[in-house]
Design an enzyme around this catalytic site. Sequence first.
Site, mmCIF file in Angstrom:
data_model
loop_
_atom_site.group_PDB
_atom_site.id
_atom_site.type_symbol
_atom_site.label_atom_id
_atom_site.label_comp_id
_atom_site.label_asym_id
_atom_site.label_seq_id
_atom_site.Cartn_x
_atom_site.Cartn_y
_atom_site.Cartn_z
ATOM 1 N N GLN A 116 0.845 -1.202 0.000
ATOM 2 C CA GLN A 116 0.000 0.000 0.000
ATOM 3 C C GLN A 116 0.880 1.252 0.000
ATOM 4 O OE1 GLN A 116 -1.727 0.621 3.801
ATOM 5 N NE2 GLN A 116 -3.419 1.880 3.094
ATOM 6 N N SER A 119 1.033 6.438 2.636
ATOM 7 C CA SER A 119 1.688 7.423 3.514
ATOM 8 C C SER A 119 2.927 8.025 2.857
ATOM 9 C CB SER A 119 2.127 6.767 4.819
ATOM 10 O OG SER A 119 1.046 6.151 5.451
ATOM 11 N N SER A 151 4.651 -1.369 4.266
ATOM 12 C CA SER A 151 4.806 -2.761 4.691
ATOM 13 C C SER A 151 4.898 -3.666 3.471
ATOM 14 C CB SER A 151 3.603 -3.210 5.534
ATOM 15 O OG SER A 151 3.392 -2.322 6.602
ATOM 16 N N GLU A 234 -9.188 -1.466 5.717
ATOM 17 C CA GLU A 234 -7.924 -1.671 6.436
ATOM 18 C C GLU A 234 -8.188 -1.790 7.937
ATOM 19 O OE1 GLU A 234 -5.053 1.507 5.988
ATOM 20 O OE2 GLU A 234 -3.449 0.234 6.742
HETATM 21 C C1 LIG Z 1 3.849 -0.876 11.515
HETATM 22 C C2 LIG Z 1 3.348 0.130 10.531
HETATM 23 C C3 LIG Z 1 3.023 -0.244 9.243
HETATM 24 C C4 LIG Z 1 2.582 0.695 8.318
HETATM 25 N N1 LIG Z 1 2.309 0.273 7.037
HETATM 26 C C5 LIG Z 1 1.935 1.190 6.111
HETATM 27 C C6 LIG Z 1 1.746 0.788 4.748
HETATM 28 O O1 LIG Z 1 1.917 -0.381 4.382
HETATM 29 N N2 LIG Z 1 1.399 1.728 3.844
HETATM 30 C C7 LIG Z 1 1.199 3.028 4.197
HETATM 31 O O2 LIG Z 1 0.850 3.815 3.321
HETATM 32 N N3 LIG Z 1 1.375 3.449 5.465
HETATM 33 C C8 LIG Z 1 1.745 2.552 6.437
HETATM 34 N N4 LIG Z 1 1.953 2.960 7.728
HETATM 35 C C9 LIG Z 1 1.856 4.393 8.039
HETATM 36 C C10 LIG Z 1 0.677 4.796 8.909
HETATM 37 O O3 LIG Z 1 -0.532 4.742 8.203
HETATM 38 C C11 LIG Z 1 0.986 6.214 9.421
HETATM 39 O O4 LIG Z 1 2.130 6.109 10.251
HETATM 40 C C12 LIG Z 1 -0.155 6.809 10.192
HETATM 41 O O5 LIG Z 1 -1.227 7.095 9.350
HETATM 42 C C13 LIG Z 1 0.268 8.085 10.936
HETATM 43 O O6 LIG Z 1 0.888 8.989 10.110
HETATM 44 P P1 LIG Z 1 2.296 9.640 10.488
HETATM 45 O O7 LIG Z 1 3.217 8.535 10.871
HETATM 46 O O8 LIG Z 1 2.680 10.551 9.399
HETATM 47 O O9 LIG Z 1 2.017 10.481 11.825
HETATM 48 P P2 LIG Z 1 1.404 11.945 11.910
HETATM 49 O O10 LIG Z 1 0.193 12.027 11.049
HETATM 50 O O11 LIG Z 1 2.482 12.942 11.684
HETATM 51 O O12 LIG Z 1 0.928 12.003 13.421
HETATM 52 C C14 LIG Z 1 1.820 12.330 14.497
HETATM 53 C C15 LIG Z 1 1.008 12.363 15.794
HETATM 54 O O13 LIG Z 1 0.007 13.413 15.713
HETATM 55 C C16 LIG Z 1 -1.290 12.892 15.980
HETATM 56 N N5 LIG Z 1 -2.284 13.561 15.148
HETATM 57 C C17 LIG Z 1 -2.180 13.835 13.817
HETATM 58 N N6 LIG Z 1 -3.306 14.441 13.381
HETATM 59 C C18 LIG Z 1 -4.148 14.545 14.451
HETATM 60 C C19 LIG Z 1 -5.466 15.070 14.627
HETATM 61 N N7 LIG Z 1 -6.148 15.614 13.602
HETATM 62 N N8 LIG Z 1 -6.004 14.968 15.864
HETATM 63 C C20 LIG Z 1 -5.337 14.431 16.904
HETATM 64 N N9 LIG Z 1 -4.069 13.911 16.787
HETATM 65 C C21 LIG Z 1 -3.493 13.977 15.584
HETATM 66 C C22 LIG Z 1 -1.193 11.418 15.615
HETATM 67 O O14 LIG Z 1 -2.172 10.645 16.291
HETATM 68 C C23 LIG Z 1 0.228 11.063 16.047
HETATM 69 O O15 LIG Z 1 0.255 10.784 17.427
HETATM 70 C C24 LIG Z 1 2.410 2.050 8.694
HETATM 71 C C25 LIG Z 1 2.723 2.439 9.994
HETATM 72 C C26 LIG Z 1 3.187 1.505 10.907
HETATM 73 C C27 LIG Z 1 3.512 1.958 12.309
#
Ligand SMILES: Cc1cc2nc3c(=O)[nH]c(=O)nc-3n(C[C@H](O)[C@H](O)[C@H](O)COP(=O)(O)OP(=O)(O)OC[C@H]3O[C@@H](n4cnc5c(N)ncnc54)[C@H](O)[C@@H]3O)c2cc1C
Length: 397
Positions: A116, A119, A151, A234
């Site tokens: 996928q 992100s 992933s 998902e």
């Molecule tokens: C093990 C693992 C596997 C993954 N696999 C995939 C994959 O295969 N494909 C893919 O595309 N992505 C994948 N991801 C990514 C995942 O979807 C993102 O990490 C997730 O959506 C959070 O985005 P970010 O890491 O950019 O954090 P950010 O969006 O930067 O968030 C940082 C912090 O701010 C908080 N926050 C952000 N916005 C708000 C809001 N509006 N209100 C309150 N709090 C908020 C969040 O909760 C978090 O604590 C994976 C992540 C992990 C950990």
Amino acid sequence: MTDRPLDAAGLRRRTAELLAAHPPAETSRLDFLRARFDAGLAWVHYPEGLGGLGAPRSLQAVVDAELEAAGAPDNDPRRIGIGLGMAAPTILRFGTDEQKRRYLKPLWTGEEVWCQLFSEPGAGSDLAALGTRAVRDGDDWVVNGQKVWTSSAHLARWAILIARTDPDVPKHQGITYFICDMTDPGVEVRPLRQITGEAEFNEVFLTDVRIPDARRLGEVGDGWRVAQTTLMNERVSIGGMRLPREGGMIGPVARTWRERPELRTHDLHQRLLKLWVEAEVARFTGERLRQQLAAGQPGPEGSTAKLTFARLNQEISGLEVELRGAEGLLYDDWTMRRPELVDFTGRDAGYRYLRAKGNSIEGGTSEVLLNIVAERVLGLPPEPRTDKDVAWKDLAR
Ligand SMILES: Cc1cc2nc3c(=O)[nH]c(=O)nc-3n(C[C@H](O)[C@H](O)[C@H](O)COP(=O)(O)OP(=O)(O)OC[C@H]3O[C@@H](n4cnc5c(N)ncnc54)[C@H](O)[C@@H]3O)c2cc1C
């Protein structure tokens, strides 16, 4: 077909015919899985010709039980979770007939693994802000950008990809959804080390990757709506997995409790009982959720299932480490190993404790899911969104 096997008895009959024509002991794993797909017994709620029979989804359990009893191979769903749980329902809903025929069978048999590409470094929770560009060039789209946390990208043949096709409209409107061939020139996959030490996921660089327009899923500019189907599925596929009693994170800790009386304390007993009951409630709620699902779209209930899954996994794996004491800190060194499957509950207690940390991030963070539940389930006022009507190119980044 005169005898539409839409009830349990019909499905049992059809399963028996499959087993008679392809005895598992004498048939290769792949031949059996292909035959099962062709017989419509892969996912019975899918349409005929696409691995199903248009039967109620709840009857899949009947087929699975018969096949398991006969020692038939399965398609190793943990290895192909993204394909089964996210790509397939999206292709089923938005794909052309040709796309459905091309992709669904090898996806289900596991011959083709999916990942996928959603992100990005600057777009996770705020996914609609994504900046990977796709520009039309004749019959192709030329894609440039960077994805992250992908992933299984190192195992995947195909990816579901969202990219910006129109920067001049507000962020949700200028996105288009594609199927990307991970073996194409310009796709570069680099491993990322995670808290467990291993590299289950990756960053993916896309440089002048040419995607034929025939691999677009849905209309140009409608990618956000298409992606909602993926994201809702998902959450269900992460948080709403079918489990036997003690099948999830609670299983290993309950076993340790039974087998190691010397570790028990009154305080841990109370906490274990509370979590055991909560795990059972979550399991039954997941069962009810699955029964509510039609072949298409799950509702926001998937968000609550995923929220509970993350919280319980973290609390239960923490309890297990505490129960085991110093021994719970022992940890198999998986540094930069590339696992073949995403295994939330596997290996040792230390692994489970560390891996569970990602459960409240992957598939939407718990904070963001709480927002979804607040707005779409409880009807509370929405968060202020000041960027909804601003062209993507004019947003501060
Ligand atoms: C093990 C693992 C596997 C993954 N696999 C995939 C994959 O295969 N494909 C893919 O595309 N992505 C994948 N991801 C990514 C995942 O979807 C993102 O990490 C997730 O959506 C959070 O985005 P970010 O890491 O950019 O954090 P950010 O969006 O930067 O968030 C940082 C912090 O701010 C908080 N926050 C952000 N916005 C708000 C809001 N509006 N209100 C309150 N709090 C908020 C969040 O909760 C978090 O604590 C994976 C992540 C992990 C950990």
